[in-house]
Design an enzyme around this catalytic site. Sequence first.
Site, PDB file in Angstrom:
ATOM      1  N   VAL A 180       0.835  -1.210   0.000  1.00  0.00           N
ATOM      2  CA  VAL A 180       0.000   0.000   0.000  1.00  0.00           C
ATOM      3  C   VAL A 180       0.871   1.262   0.000  1.00  0.00           C
ATOM      4  O   VAL A 180       0.366   2.364  -0.210  1.00  0.00           O
ATOM      5  CB  VAL A 180      -0.935   0.052   1.240  1.00  0.00           C
TER       6      VAL A 180
ATOM      7  N   ASN B 274      -6.786  -0.537   5.604  1.00  0.00           N
ATOM      8  CA  ASN B 274      -6.567  -1.095   6.936  1.00  0.00           C
ATOM      9  C   ASN B 274      -5.110  -1.464   7.229  1.00  0.00           C
ATOM     10  O   ASN B 274      -4.701  -1.511   8.388  1.00  0.00           O
ATOM     11  CB  ASN B 274      -7.469  -2.333   7.094  1.00  0.00           C
TER      12      ASN B 274
ATOM     13  N   ALA C 119       0.337  11.009  14.553  1.00  0.00           N
ATOM     14  CA  ALA C 119       0.173  12.073  13.552  1.00  0.00           C
ATOM     15  C   ALA C 119      -0.403  11.512  12.253  1.00  0.00           C
ATOM     16  O   ALA C 119      -1.285  12.116  11.629  1.00  0.00           O
ATOM     17  CB  ALA C 119       1.512  12.760  13.294  1.00  0.00           C
ATOM     18  N   ALA C 120       0.079  10.329  11.834  1.00  0.00           N
ATOM     19  CA  ALA C 120      -0.428   9.722  10.595  1.00  0.00           C
ATOM     20  C   ALA C 120      -1.919   9.397  10.737  1.00  0.00           C
ATOM     21  O   ALA C 120      -2.722   9.668   9.834  1.00  0.00           O
ATOM     22  CB  ALA C 120       0.359   8.454  10.261  1.00  0.00           C
ATOM     23  N   LYS C 121      -2.305   8.851  11.895  1.00  0.00           N
ATOM     24  CA  LYS C 121      -3.702   8.437  12.094  1.00  0.00           C
ATOM     25  C   LYS C 121      -4.627   9.650  12.246  1.00  0.00           C
ATOM     26  O   LYS C 121      -5.791   9.598  11.845  1.00  0.00           O
ATOM     27  CB  LYS C 121      -3.809   7.516  13.315  1.00  0.00           C
TER      28      LYS C 121
ATOM     29  N   TYR D 156       2.978   7.584  14.466  1.00  0.00           N
ATOM     30  CA  TYR D 156       1.714   6.876  14.241  1.00  0.00           C
ATOM     31  C   TYR D 156       0.516   7.771  14.587  1.00  0.00           C
ATOM     32  O   TYR D 156      -0.462   7.853  13.838  1.00  0.00           O
ATOM     33  CB  TYR D 156       1.724   5.617  15.102  1.00  0.00           C
TER      34      TYR D 156
HETATM   35  N1  LIG Z   1      -5.122  -3.520  17.048  1.00  0.00           N
HETATM   36  C1  LIG Z   1      -5.511  -2.369  17.532  1.00  0.00           C
HETATM   37  O1  LIG Z   1      -5.901  -2.283  18.713  1.00  0.00           O
HETATM   38  C2  LIG Z   1      -5.532  -1.156  16.674  1.00  0.00           C
HETATM   39  C3  LIG Z   1      -5.844   0.075  17.273  1.00  0.00           C
HETATM   40  C4  LIG Z   1      -5.924   1.218  16.487  1.00  0.00           C
HETATM   41  C5  LIG Z   1      -5.681   1.111  15.117  1.00  0.00           C
HETATM   42  N2  LIG Z   1      -5.346  -0.091  14.553  1.00  0.00           N
HETATM   43  C6  LIG Z   1      -5.129  -0.119  13.111  1.00  0.00           C
HETATM   44  O2  LIG Z   1      -5.872  -1.177  12.536  1.00  0.00           O
HETATM   45  C7  LIG Z   1      -5.213  -1.643  11.352  1.00  0.00           C
HETATM   46  C8  LIG Z   1      -5.032  -3.136  11.429  1.00  0.00           C
HETATM   47  O3  LIG Z   1      -4.152  -3.428  12.497  1.00  0.00           O
HETATM   48  P1  LIG Z   1      -4.028  -4.854  13.216  1.00  0.00           P
HETATM   49  O4  LIG Z   1      -4.017  -4.591  14.667  1.00  0.00           O
HETATM   50  O5  LIG Z   1      -5.000  -5.808  12.638  1.00  0.00           O
HETATM   51  O6  LIG Z   1      -2.506  -5.230  12.806  1.00  0.00           O
HETATM   52  P2  LIG Z   1      -1.850  -6.529  12.160  1.00  0.00           P
HETATM   53  O7  LIG Z   1      -0.397  -6.327  12.250  1.00  0.00           O
HETATM   54  O8  LIG Z   1      -2.446  -7.763  12.748  1.00  0.00           O
HETATM   55  O9  LIG Z   1      -2.327  -6.452  10.634  1.00  0.00           O
HETATM   56  C9  LIG Z   1      -1.815  -5.507   9.747  1.00  0.00           C
HETATM   57  C10 LIG Z   1      -1.568  -6.196   8.406  1.00  0.00           C
HETATM   58  O10 LIG Z   1      -1.104  -5.202   7.464  1.00  0.00           O
HETATM   59  C11 LIG Z   1      -0.136  -5.808   6.654  1.00  0.00           C
HETATM   60  N3  LIG Z   1       0.748  -4.784   6.060  1.00  0.00           N
HETATM   61  C12 LIG Z   1       1.692  -4.044   6.692  1.00  0.00           C
HETATM   62  N4  LIG Z   1       2.313  -3.235   5.816  1.00  0.00           N
HETATM   63  C13 LIG Z   1       1.728  -3.441   4.614  1.00  0.00           C
HETATM   64  C14 LIG Z   1       1.912  -2.882   3.320  1.00  0.00           C
HETATM   65  N5  LIG Z   1       2.853  -1.956   3.102  1.00  0.00           N
HETATM   66  N6  LIG Z   1       1.130  -3.315   2.307  1.00  0.00           N
HETATM   67  C15 LIG Z   1       0.188  -4.271   2.521  1.00  0.00           C
HETATM   68  N7  LIG Z   1      -0.026  -4.848   3.723  1.00  0.00           N
HETATM   69  C16 LIG Z   1       0.733  -4.436   4.754  1.00  0.00           C
HETATM   70  C17 LIG Z   1       0.630  -6.738   7.585  1.00  0.00           C
HETATM   71  O11 LIG Z   1       1.334  -7.756   6.844  1.00  0.00           O
HETATM   72  C18 LIG Z   1      -0.487  -7.279   8.467  1.00  0.00           C
HETATM   73  O12 LIG Z   1      -1.012  -8.505   7.972  1.00  0.00           O
HETATM   74  C19 LIG Z   1      -3.913  -0.846  11.270  1.00  0.00           C
HETATM   75  O13 LIG Z   1      -4.093   0.264  10.404  1.00  0.00           O
HETATM   76  C20 LIG Z   1      -3.694  -0.391  12.679  1.00  0.00           C
HETATM   77  O14 LIG Z   1      -2.876   0.753  12.736  1.00  0.00           O
HETATM   78  C21 LIG Z   1      -5.264  -1.215  15.304  1.00  0.00           C
END
Ligand SMILES: NC(=O)c1ccc[n+]([C@@H]2O[C@H](COP(=O)([O-])OP(=O)(O)OC[C@H]3O[C@@H](n4cnc5c(N)ncnc54)[C@H](O)[C@@H]3O)[C@@H](O)[C@H]2O)c1
Length: 311
Positions: free
Chosen positions: A66, A92, A159-161, A157
Amino acid sequence: VSSISFDGQVAVITGAGRGIGRAHALELGRRGAAVVVNDLAREHADEVVSAIEASGGTAVASYDTVATPEGGKAIIGAATDRFGTIDILVNNAGILRPAYFEDLTLQQLDQVFDTHLRAAFFVTQPAWPVMKEKGYGRVIMTSSNSGLFSHGGNSNYAAAKAGIYGLTKALAYEGAAHGITCNAVLPMAETTISKENPIPGLEEDRGRLLDASDLELMSVRREPRLVAQLVVYLASRECEVSGLAFSAAGGRYARVFVGIAEGWLAEDTGEATVEAIGEHFDEICDIAEHTTPMWLFDEYADVVRRLRATV
Ligand SMILES: NC(=O)c1ccc[n+]([C@@H]2O[C@H](COP(=O)([O-])OP(=O)(O)OC[C@H]3O[C@@H](n4cnc5c(N)ncnc54)[C@H](O)[C@@H]3O)[C@@H](O)[C@H]2O)c1
């Protein structure tokens, strides 16, 4: 409640190989969408495709990143080449590169901005003309409680979010005339994202600010599935709201909004001095009376309302 179906629709989920994105992909696939399961981790993307197919659904894997414009084009291309269109895009994919602010490197800043904020442009831009032409689209951005509410050790993170929240509003505005909605989710779920890259100070602060029984109560409500239920609703034909953000945490679903206090109005512009700001600072900060402007022009309207009341 009638059931919500995605028959005949095409969905792209980035970072769908595991965690929260995987839950989005499984839920959309189960409800009839043809799903592009994007993830850099090939074996994870393949596993999710197999799981969707095993339950009678349709899915294809995409292993592109991405984090570049070419990757974004290839991800959307996987949907248009294989399924002829795109109706739903869930941005995501994500990574953490946490550090205390003074230790943050340019590489950590670039990696996080590329994978979250810039990626939201790279992947959504190629989908936009397709959605605009058909007069329909559902874009869901993944923001974060860590971005809009924040804590230490993760400023890149955060700032990006928070930037993603601004992009959500801007795309909602531009998409409105074309049947395209854009909303954001602030998820909380148990995944491996922070285990691989622990955030300095987070555990200590959590332990200090919350008591053990509170933490225990939250810890049993952290399945990614809980986040996916909200995201899939936002992705549906049934949901027409746009430009909004929602938290999904511990099974509590709630709108998150930016508000503006009633504030202090200088009746005469000459009255607006540094000292007067100091004197009225409590009034300026008091949010008991506030509005939640949907768009920029709603703030204009607010100020005009106050001005008219003074003449
Ligand atoms: N888990 C939480 O509590 C939480 C809280 C706030 C925000 N988020 C956000 O939710 C989203 C999902 O997070 P998650 O907790 O499921 O994490 P995760 O690490 O389980 O899943 C993220 C997935 O993104 C993939 N990925 C990373 N870089 C990539 C790239 N350049 N191109 C394509 N795929 C890529 C990874 O291989 C991984 O499978 C993220 O944006 C994260 O910042 C999560």
